[in-house]
Design a protein around this motif. Structure first.
Motif, mmCIF file in Angstrom:
data_model
loop_
_atom_site.group_PDB
_atom_site.id
_atom_site.type_symbol
_atom_site.label_atom_id
_atom_site.label_comp_id
_atom_site.label_asym_id
_atom_site.label_seq_id
_atom_site.Cartn_x
_atom_site.Cartn_y
_atom_site.Cartn_z
ATOM 1 N N LYS A 131 0.834 -1.204 0.000
ATOM 2 C CA LYS A 131 0.000 0.000 0.000
ATOM 3 C C LYS A 131 0.869 1.255 0.000
ATOM 4 C CE LYS A 131 -4.055 1.888 2.380
ATOM 5 N NZ LYS A 131 -4.957 1.726 3.563
ATOM 6 N N SER A 132 1.930 1.272 0.779
ATOM 7 C CA SER A 132 2.832 2.420 0.824
ATOM 8 C C SER A 132 3.492 2.635 -0.535
ATOM 9 C CB SER A 132 3.902 2.216 1.900
ATOM 10 O OG SER A 132 3.321 2.187 3.189
ATOM 11 N N ILE A 133 3.875 1.535 -1.208
ATOM 12 C CA ILE A 133 4.466 1.645 -2.548
ATOM 13 C C ILE A 133 3.454 2.242 -3.518
ATOM 14 C CG2 ILE A 133 5.297 0.316 -4.534
ATOM 15 C CD1 ILE A 133 6.558 -1.644 -2.504
ATOM 16 N N GLY A 134 2.205 1.769 -3.443
ATOM 17 C CA GLY A 134 1.162 2.284 -4.329
ATOM 18 C C GLY A 134 0.928 3.769 -4.128
ATOM 19 N N TYR A 135 0.872 4.199 -2.881
ATOM 20 C CA TYR A 135 0.665 5.614 -2.579
ATOM 21 C C TYR A 135 1.821 6.459 -3.119
ATOM 22 C CZ TYR A 135 -3.390 5.121 0.526
ATOM 23 O OH TYR A 135 -4.642 4.889 1.030
ATOM 24 N N ALA A 136 3.050 5.976 -2.903
ATOM 25 C CA ALA A 136 4.222 6.716 -3.367
ATOM 26 C C ALA A 136 4.262 6.790 -4.893
ATOM 27 C CB ALA A 136 5.494 6.056 -2.838
ATOM 28 N N LEU A 137 3.956 5.681 -5.549
ATOM 29 C CA LEU A 137 4.004 5.643 -7.014
ATOM 30 C C LEU A 137 2.991 6.597 -7.641
ATOM 31 C CD1 LEU A 137 4.496 1.893 -8.048
ATOM 32 C CD2 LEU A 137 5.935 3.852 -8.642
ATOM 33 N N ARG A 138 1.769 6.602 -7.129
ATOM 34 C CA ARG A 138 0.767 7.442 -7.772
ATOM 35 C C ARG A 138 1.112 8.925 -7.617
ATOM 36 N NH1 ARG A 138 -4.368 6.027 -3.781
ATOM 37 N NH2 ARG A 138 -3.977 7.630 -2.203
ATOM 38 N N ASN A 139 1.703 9.304 -6.504
ATOM 39 C CA ASN A 139 2.128 10.692 -6.342
ATOM 40 C C ASN A 139 3.297 11.021 -7.260
ATOM 41 O OD1 ASN A 139 0.278 11.163 -4.154
ATOM 42 N ND2 ASN A 139 1.718 12.676 -3.375
ATOM 43 N N ALA A 140 4.251 10.098 -7.345
ATOM 44 C CA ALA A 140 5.441 10.327 -8.167
ATOM 45 C C ALA A 140 5.079 10.450 -9.646
ATOM 46 C CB ALA A 140 6.447 9.199 -7.953
#
Length: 377
Positions: A131-140
């Motif tokens: 979930k943390s990876i998903g959140y970071a990716l969508r922002n990036a």
């Protein structure tokens, strides 16, 4: 607020259409959470649906509220392709912080600002690595491809504090405005004499970042004052274990129950240890003529006018917090004066009419930037 804004516009002769989906759908979707991971970055199906929506409704203005997790910023270029003016209401800090809260493991965190979304993964801010990876990716991805910068003309923040954070993160100052939340309902007369409430009231989530432990510590220092807490509380949560005898947990209240809760409180308290956005609780308190106590943190000092509509304390300073509670509880006359000031402020600054004026001014500004879009692409 989405429903409220739609109602405000409709009441003033505008036509409003809603394009939305609910994250509640995720649980019923095949591979729901996996699809939500991907759709938060880009959702071709949502983009096609939004394109069709624009083609059918032909809007003059699109007001964006929340795009995650099922819509994603990938729908925004459809506004640009159709030459539609786009105004985004920024309800939280998600344009800078992957989880939108500037909060990691219960404490304030701004490490992801300036294009450092990887901190969301390194700190595992969501407590679940995928979930943390998903959140970071969508922002990036949204930042890298300038999905917001290129396709949104004006960003409407809820507070000056939030506006400052966006500007510090690189958003153009001239395209970031402030439109505080509002209540589109009238004032309510208290059933009790001014300032003669029966308890100190708190309304909100029962969790660490809301400072419930601070509230309980204050209650232990003033065992003669009754405190009541409205909000869902888990019996297994260690925060709520063994509360003082003068604290009552009321649980989740329906609209009528909440109305009575406000009416019978002497004043409302909040003791958050994170940057709140724009708590509607404070406007509700104003509606019922109740002063409020809150921390000097984030945008709270913009809403609570110290000494006029309530009191402020240094976040985390239990001595000052208790002193504020003492001052209001021991002086019903002060409560009455501040409560009247709170109602007056709601009427002058946070009414439906005031919101509409600010909203339409932001729309006109957004139109100006759309017609001169070379200046922000």
């Amino acid at each position: 607020m989405v429903e409220s804004v739609s109602r405000m516009l409709t009441d003033r002769g505008h036509h409003a259409e809603l394009f939305a989906c609910s994250s509640a759908e995720i649980e019923s979707m095949c591979l729901g959470k996996s699809r939500a991971f991907i759709s938060g970055i880009a959702n071709p199906r949502a983009r096609r649906s939004f394109r069709d929506f624009i083609h059918v409704t032909r809007p003059d203005v699109v007001n964006i509220h929340n795009l995650y997790p099922l819509l994603s910023p990938s729908i925004l270029p459809e506004c640009t392709a159709s030459s539609v003016t786009t105004l985004m209401t920024v309800h939280n800090f998600r344009l800078i912080c992957p989880n939108g809260l500037f909060l990691s493991h219960g404490e304030i965190c701004e490490k992801c600002g300036g294009g450092r979304e990887y901190w969301c993964v390194l700190r595992n801010c969501e407590g679940h690595l995928i979930k943390s990876i998903g959140y970071a990716l969508r922002n990036a991805v949204a930042r890298k491809f300038k999905m917001y910068m290129k396709n949104v003309q004006v960003f409407a923040c809820l507070t000056r504090f939030q506006r400052r954070k966006l500007i510090e993160a690189g958003f153009p100052e001239e395209r970031v405005v402030v439109i505080p939340n509002a209540l589109d309902s009238g004032l309510e007369e208290a059933h009790l004499s001014p300032g003669e409430g029966e308890y100190v009231g708190f309304v909100g989530r029962i969790c660490h970042e809301k400072g419930i432990d601070t509230l309980l510590a204050a209650a232990r220092r003033r065992p003669d004052i009754p405190f009541q807490i409205a909000g869902h509380a888990s019996e297994e949560d260690p925060i709520t274990a063994n509360p003082p005898q003068n604290v009552t947990f009321r649980g989740h209240l329906n609209s009528e129950g909440l109305r009575n809760f406000y009416l019978h409180a002497r004043f409302i308290i909040m003791q958050s240890r994170w940057y709140e956005g724009f708590p509607m609780v404070l406007l509700e308190a104003m509606k019922y003529g109740k002063p409020a106590i809150g921390p000097r943190l984030g945008g709270i000092p913009e809403i609570i006018m110290e000494g006029k509509t309530g009191l402020l304390f240094e976040a985390g300073n239990i001595e000052e917090y208790v002193a504020c509670i003492d001052r209001l509880w021991d002086s019903p006359e002060t409560c009455a004066v501040m409560g009247a000031g709170a109602q007056a402020r709601l009427k002058s600054e946070y009414s439906a009419d005031r919101y509409y004026q600010r909203f339409m001014a932001a729309v006109e500004l957004a139109k100006k930037f759309r017609h001169g879009n070379d200046s922000y692409n």
